[in-house]
Design a protein around this motif. Structure first.
Motif, short mmCIF file in Angstrom:
data_model
loop_
_atom_site.label_atom_id
_atom_site.label_comp_id
_atom_site.label_asym_id
_atom_site.label_seq_id
_atom_site.Cartn_x
_atom_site.Cartn_y
_atom_site.Cartn_z
N GLU A 25 -31.03 2.90 0.53
CA GLU A 25 -32.18 2.01 0.61
C GLU A 25 -32.80 1.81 -0.77
OE1 GLU A 25 -32.66 4.66 4.42
OE2 GLU A 25 -32.10 4.95 2.32
N SER A 26 -33.42 0.67 -0.94
CA SER A 26 -34.18 0.39 -2.15
C SER A 26 -35.24 -0.64 -1.82
CB SER A 26 -33.28 -0.11 -3.28
OG SER A 26 -32.65 -1.33 -2.93
N GLY B 179 -30.18 -1.23 11.57
CA GLY B 179 -31.59 -1.32 11.83
C GLY B 179 -32.42 -0.56 10.83
N TRP B 180 -33.70 -0.74 10.97
CA TRP B 180 -34.68 -0.04 10.17
C TRP B 180 -35.60 0.76 11.07
CZ3 TRP B 180 -34.66 0.22 4.93
CH2 TRP B 180 -33.89 -0.72 4.24
N CYS C 20 -32.91 3.26 6.71
CA CYS C 20 -31.83 2.39 7.13
C CYS C 20 -30.92 3.14 8.09
CB CYS C 20 -31.05 1.91 5.90
SG CYS C 20 -29.68 0.80 6.26
N ASN C 21 -30.49 2.47 9.12
CA ASN C 21 -29.62 3.07 10.12
C ASN C 21 -28.48 2.13 10.45
OD1 ASN C 21 -29.21 3.12 13.43
ND2 ASN C 21 -29.19 5.16 12.49
N TYR D 44 -25.24 6.54 11.22
CA TYR D 44 -25.53 6.96 9.86
C TYR D 44 -26.94 6.57 9.45
CZ TYR D 44 -20.50 7.65 9.53
OH TYR D 44 -19.21 8.07 9.74
N TRP D 45 -27.50 7.37 8.57
CA TRP D 45 -28.85 7.15 8.07
C TRP D 45 -28.88 7.14 6.56
CZ3 TRP D 45 -32.97 6.26 11.30
CH2 TRP D 45 -32.81 6.59 12.65
#
Length: 116
Positions: free
Chosen positions: A6-7, A35-36, A95-96, A105-106
């Protein structure tokens, strides 16, 4: 293994906007859904938005009309555009991704802080 990075987090004033990015190490075509999620201090992690390969989206009631989730398969990236941010949006955003192999995953998370 799928890596998600993520950024885009940061500090923003209420009413402002931020755009979060989630870069995947694999083609987003193998991601059935992305997804978030977010987790605020003292709160449970909650779903913010999801999007499937077919483009079907869902949003938490708290962000409907303000946030937009999207996928860019060419760049292997998922985005969360956040507009009209409120102090209650302050949280770590994760983030997923759920793959076609049924693995989840995360990302590591990115901090979003909204000042009043």
């Amino acid at each position: 293994q799928v890596q998600l990075v993520e950024s885009g987090g940061g500090l923003v004033q209420a009413g402002g906007s931020l755009s979060l990015s989630c870069a995947a190490s694999v083609s987003t075509f193998i991601l059935k859904a992305t997804g978030w999620y977010r987790q605020a201090p003292g709160k449970q992690r909650e779903l913010v938005a999801t999007i499937t390969r077919g483009g079907t989206t869902t949003y938490a009631d708290s962000v409907k009309g303000r946030f937009t989730i999207s996928r860019d398969n060419a760049n292997k990236t998922m985005y969360l555009q956040m507009n009209n941010l409120k102090p209650e949006d302050t949280a770590v955003y994760y983030c997923n991704a759920f793959t076609i192999s049924s693995n989840n995953y995360w990302g590591q998370g990115t901090q979003v802080t909204v000042s009043s």
